[in-house]
Design an enzyme around this catalytic site. Structure first.
Site, PDB file in Angstrom:
ATOM      1  N   ASP A 133      18.125  93.420  55.660  1.00 10.23           N
ATOM      2  CA  ASP A 133      16.725  92.437  55.385  1.00 10.23           C
ATOM      3  C   ASP A 133      15.541  93.737  55.482  1.00 10.23           C
ATOM      4  O   ASP A 133      14.446  93.986  54.681  1.00 10.23           O
ATOM      5  CB  ASP A 133      16.101  91.460  56.515  1.00 10.23           C
ATOM      6  CG  ASP A 133      17.545  89.789  55.827  1.00 10.23           C
ATOM      7  OD1 ASP A 133      18.205  90.274  55.261  1.00 10.23           O
ATOM      8  OD2 ASP A 133      17.417  89.807  57.218  1.00 10.23           O
ATOM      9  N   SER A 134      15.281  94.364  56.579  1.00  5.43           N
ATOM     10  CA  SER A 134      15.135  95.208  56.821  1.00  5.43           C
ATOM     11  C   SER A 134      14.830  96.799  56.080  1.00  5.43           C
ATOM     12  O   SER A 134      13.535  97.381  55.504  1.00  5.43           O
ATOM     13  CB  SER A 134      14.373  95.080  57.896  1.00  5.43           C
ATOM     14  OG  SER A 134      15.651  96.360  58.697  1.00  5.43           O
ATOM     15  N   SER A 135      15.763  96.583  56.146  1.00  8.06           N
ATOM     16  CA  SER A 135      16.124  97.734  54.592  1.00  8.06           C
ATOM     17  C   SER A 135      15.918  97.352  53.551  1.00  8.06           C
ATOM     18  O   SER A 135      15.786  98.627  52.721  1.00  8.06           O
ATOM     19  CB  SER A 135      17.905  97.866  54.464  1.00  8.06           C
ATOM     20  OG  SER A 135      18.383  98.340  56.140  1.00  8.06           O
ATOM     21  N   CYS A 149      23.742  61.326  45.956  1.00  6.11           N
ATOM     22  CA  CYS A 149      24.306  61.346  47.338  1.00  6.11           C
ATOM     23  C   CYS A 149      23.100  60.131  47.667  1.00  6.11           C
ATOM     24  O   CYS A 149      22.572  59.236  47.443  1.00  6.11           O
ATOM     25  CB  CYS A 149      24.874  61.647  48.438  1.00  6.11           C
ATOM     26  SG  CYS A 149      25.537  60.913  49.752  1.00  6.11           S
ATOM     27  N   TYR A 150      21.872  60.327  48.570  1.00 10.35           N
ATOM     28  CA  TYR A 150      21.267  59.429  49.317  1.00 10.35           C
ATOM     29  C   TYR A 150      19.601  59.537  48.468  1.00 10.35           C
ATOM     30  O   TYR A 150      19.150  58.390  48.030  1.00 10.35           O
ATOM     31  CB  TYR A 150      20.401  60.023  50.744  1.00 10.35           C
ATOM     32  CG  TYR A 150      19.206  59.306  51.592  1.00 10.35           C
ATOM     33  CD1 TYR A 150      19.111  58.104  52.781  1.00 10.35           C
ATOM     34  CD2 TYR A 150      18.031  59.217  51.518  1.00 10.35           C
ATOM     35  CE1 TYR A 150      18.310  57.371  52.447  1.00 10.35           C
ATOM     36  CE2 TYR A 150      16.680  59.252  50.937  1.00 10.35           C
ATOM     37  CZ  TYR A 150      17.273  57.841  51.859  1.00 10.35           C
ATOM     38  OH  TYR A 150      16.154  57.362  52.782  1.00 10.35           O
ATOM     39  N   GLY A 201      20.868  62.554  52.704  1.00  7.53           N
ATOM     40  CA  GLY A 201      20.049  62.739  54.322  1.00  7.53           C
ATOM     41  C   GLY A 201      20.902  60.885  55.055  1.00  7.53           C
ATOM     42  O   GLY A 201      22.142  60.928  54.411  1.00  7.53           O
ATOM     43  N   SER A 206      15.353  98.584  61.164  1.00  6.33           N
ATOM     44  CA  SER A 206      16.100  97.950  62.083  1.00  6.33           C
ATOM     45  C   SER A 206      17.842  98.910  61.749  1.00  6.33           C
ATOM     46  O   SER A 206      18.108  99.026  62.051  1.00  6.33           O
ATOM     47  CB  SER A 206      16.774  96.383  62.913  1.00  6.33           C
ATOM     48  OG  SER A 206      16.889  96.130  61.271  1.00  6.33           O
ATOM     49  N   GLY A 207      17.645  98.762  60.201  1.00 10.00           N
ATOM     50  CA  GLY A 207      18.668  99.370  59.426  1.00 10.00           C
ATOM     51  C   GLY A 207      19.908  98.553  58.721  1.00 10.00           C
ATOM     52  O   GLY A 207      19.994  98.467  58.154  1.00 10.00           O
ATOM     53  N   GLY A 208      19.334  97.171  59.725  1.00 11.46           N
ATOM     54  CA  GLY A 208      19.923  95.788  58.998  1.00 11.46           C
ATOM     55  C   GLY A 208      19.681  95.401  56.950  1.00 11.46           C
ATOM     56  O   GLY A 208      18.184  96.191  57.033  1.00 11.46           O
ATOM     57  N   GLU A 223      26.842  70.157  45.258  1.00 15.66           N
ATOM     58  CA  GLU A 223      26.593  71.891  45.849  1.00 15.66           C
ATOM     59  C   GLU A 223      27.561  72.088  46.357  1.00 15.66           C
ATOM     60  O   GLU A 223      27.467  73.155  47.006  1.00 15.66           O
ATOM     61  CB  GLU A 223      24.905  71.557  46.082  1.00 15.66           C
ATOM     62  CG  GLU A 223      25.752  71.095  47.503  1.00 15.66           C
ATOM     63  CD  GLU A 223      24.875  69.284  47.360  1.00 15.66           C
ATOM     64  OE1 GLU A 223      25.741  68.784  46.415  1.00 15.66           O
ATOM     65  OE2 GLU A 223      24.826  68.241  48.916  1.00 15.66           O
ATOM     66  N   LYS A 226      19.351  85.224  51.239  1.00 13.96           N
ATOM     67  CA  LYS A 226      20.481  86.378  51.733  1.00 13.96           C
ATOM     68  C   LYS A 226      21.694  87.090  50.631  1.00 13.96           C
ATOM     69  O   LYS A 226      20.743  88.130  50.660  1.00 13.96           O
ATOM     70  CB  LYS A 226      21.666  85.361  52.847  1.00 13.96           C
ATOM     71  CG  LYS A 226      22.683  86.829  53.679  1.00 13.96           C
ATOM     72  CD  LYS A 226      21.139  87.342  54.817  1.00 13.96           C
ATOM     73  CE  LYS A 226      21.433  88.647  55.136  1.00 13.96           C
ATOM     74  NZ  LYS A 226      20.570  88.889  57.044  1.00 13.96           N
TER      75      LYS A 226
END
Ligand code: XMP
Length: 515
Positions: A228-230, A82-83, A55, A224-226, A172, A371
């Site tokens: 996520d929606s697919s 870290c923080y 942070g 939409s064919g993207g 990370e 994602k």
């Protein structure tokens, strides 16, 4: 499902989602919560381990983000990064102060306790990513120093008997060469996780849960064919088949042949058991966009018209029980429901839908996924690879890739040029290495010559960027021969284009899209 989980407590650092992703890469489910989250609620979630993030603050300053001392006494292992590491020391009786030398960047860390659970299989000298101006000048009672650097006496410390671990660097980040190994050691060696977060069982369980939740209900999805929606649509189709109706609005601003491709996959001759409605609304959108040049106005018009078209279709279907939203985990975190590092998402495509459709409940089957996990789920569901690994495409589509007024003629120019560009990039084997690439139509016309004729036509701009998070980007170094081939084909094959430019602008100061 989700029998075991790790909780990341967010103190506002920039890599916090990355921590959760790395943990999930170890097949352990992980969620992010703000440091303000009540300790009792955290306890009730029964986590196998807790990670405190980095942070921007100094933990000894009044008003700095903090946590309850009891967090370290729950008997649940805690890793402070870290923080988070400094805060752990500060609260437990150590000392944190401004470092005489600020460390930033790749740094050699010397491991002093190679038999520490967290350093199992890690080299005695290992490169890690440092970014701090405060340092731990004295460890808390009960702790021992387990690693140091040339400038930082406490790069890592632990009180193994209490399950408390502190590391000053960022495991990370990929620049920490053995960072993933250390996080994996924490979740397996220290927290005793067994790794039950797997995409195959996630998909299977989600389908079963959706089936149970939906029962005989009717489900509506804006497709939409993207990616996520697919993925969301296919998951629901597997759960409830024809109870699902997908509405695909073709706004006439899609890439070349894209509308037909979406229909081929999801339509009646495709692979999935669902009702598919394609609305060819091109003319409506072009009419609304006539004479409009200002980018944000175009975006607004396209967004609003999309909602109107969808609303009309939804009305024809009548009352539905469930509306599908393709929300993914970063949307949840960024909208402030999860962590601390709030970002307002300005590019939300279907955010306006719930207010215009009559339904009882929203279903968000991808709400827990990052994602890359959505893509894994897509592959698991048998969705074709080219769709699963599609590059991002903005909701307003070519509307933001045509500078100035949008017309059907200009849409065709940019579609044809873009199709050539994509084809040549794929042929050259570059498609997997470039974050996003496309052709845009500048509003510039200039003089050229074709054969013996003078031309006065448009210039196409080619864009290609490498990027990790789409927040910053650099132009990709595409081989000259590939660019030349693309230029040649575009000026020869696309009517009304006589010039091709390559955009080398980084972001910032540019954006990825042209508008
Ligand atoms: P910029 O142009 O802001 O783009 O650098 C960053 C990423 O966001 C996408 N983008 C959009 N996505 N609606 C969307 O759904 C939009 O209005 C929009 N504008 C930009 C862009 O393609 C890139 O991936």
């Amino acid at each position: 499902m989700k029998k075991e989980r790790i909780i990341v407590i967010d103190f506002g650092g920039q890599y916090n989602q990355l921590i959760a992703r790395r943990v999930r890469e170890c097949n352990v489910y992980c969620e992010i919560y703000s440091y303000k989250k009540d300790l009792e609620e955290i306890k009730a979630m029964n986590p196998k381990g807790i990670i405190l993030t980095g942070g921007p603050n100094s933990c000894y300053e009044p008003g700095a983000p903090t946590c309850d001392k009891k967090l370290f006494q729950l008997g649940i292992p805690v890793l402070g990064i870290c923080y988070g590491a400094q805060l752990m020391m500060h609260i437990l009786g150590g000392r944190v102060e401004k470092a005489p030398v600020r460390e930033y960047g790749k740094t050699e860390v010397i491991v002093d306790k190679l038999d520490s659970s967290i350093f199992e299989g890690v080299s005695s000298k290992t490169t890690c990513w440092m970014s701090h101006f405060d340092y731990i000048s004295r460890i808390a009672p009960g702790f021992e120093i387990t690693a140091h650097t040339a400038d930082c006496p406490v790069a890592a410390a632990e009180s193994a008997s209490e399950g408390l671990y502190a590391i000053q660097y960022h495991p990370e980040v990929l620049h920490s060469i053995e960072g993933s190994k250390m996080l994996s050691n924490f979740v397996y060696n220290v927290c005793g996780c067994c790794g039950d977060w797997r995409m195959d069982s996630f998909v299977e369980n989600s389908i079963a849960t959706l089936r149970e939740k939906i029962g005989e209900g009717k489900v509506l999805c804006a497709l939409s064919g993207g990616v996520d929606s697919s993925v969301a649509a296919v998951m629901l189709s597997k759960a409830v088949g024809k109870q699902l109706t997908c509405v695909f609005v073709d706004h006439g601003l899609l890439r070349k042949n894209e509308g037909d491709e979406v229909e081929a996959i999801f339509g009646p001759s495709g692979n999935y058991d669902l009702n598919f409605i394609r609305v060819n609304a091109q003319e409506r959108f072009y009419a609304k966009l006539k004479g409009i040049e200002e980018p944000e106005t175009k975006r607004k018009i396209i967004g609003e018209e999309f909602i109107r078209v969808f609303e009309e279709e939804a009305k024809k279907i009548g009352e539905v029980d469930f509306l599908v939203q393709g929300t993914i985990y970063p949307d949840v975190v960024e909208s402030g429901l999860g962590g601390e590092s709030a970002v307002i998402k300005s590019h939300h495509n279907v955010g306006g839908l719930p207010s215009v459709v009559s339904f009882k409940e929203i279903v968000e089957p991808l709400r827990d996924l990052f994602k890359d996990e959505v893509r894994k789920a897509g592959l698991q569901l048998g969705i074709p690879e080219y769709l699963v690994f599609r590059q991002p495409f903005p909701g307003p589509g070519l509307g933001v890739r045509i500078v100035g007024e949008v017309t059907a003629e200009k849409v065709k120019m940019v579609q044809d040029a873009d199709a050539i560009y994509r084809e040549e990039i794929a042929k050259a084997g570059l498609d997997k290495n470039i974050g996003q690439y496309f052709a845009a139509l500048t509003n510039m016309r200039s003089v050229g010559c074709m054969g013996d004729e003078r031309t006065y036509d448009y210039a196409i701009a080619l864009r290609a960027v490498t990027t990790v998070d789409f927040m910053t980007a650099e132009s990709a170094r595409i081989p000259w021969e590939v660019l030349e081939k693309v230029m040649n084909r575009i000026v020869n094959e696309v009517d009304h284009v006589n010039r091709v430019l390559y955009d080398i602008t980084s972001k910032p100061p540019g954006t990825i899209e042209f508008e």
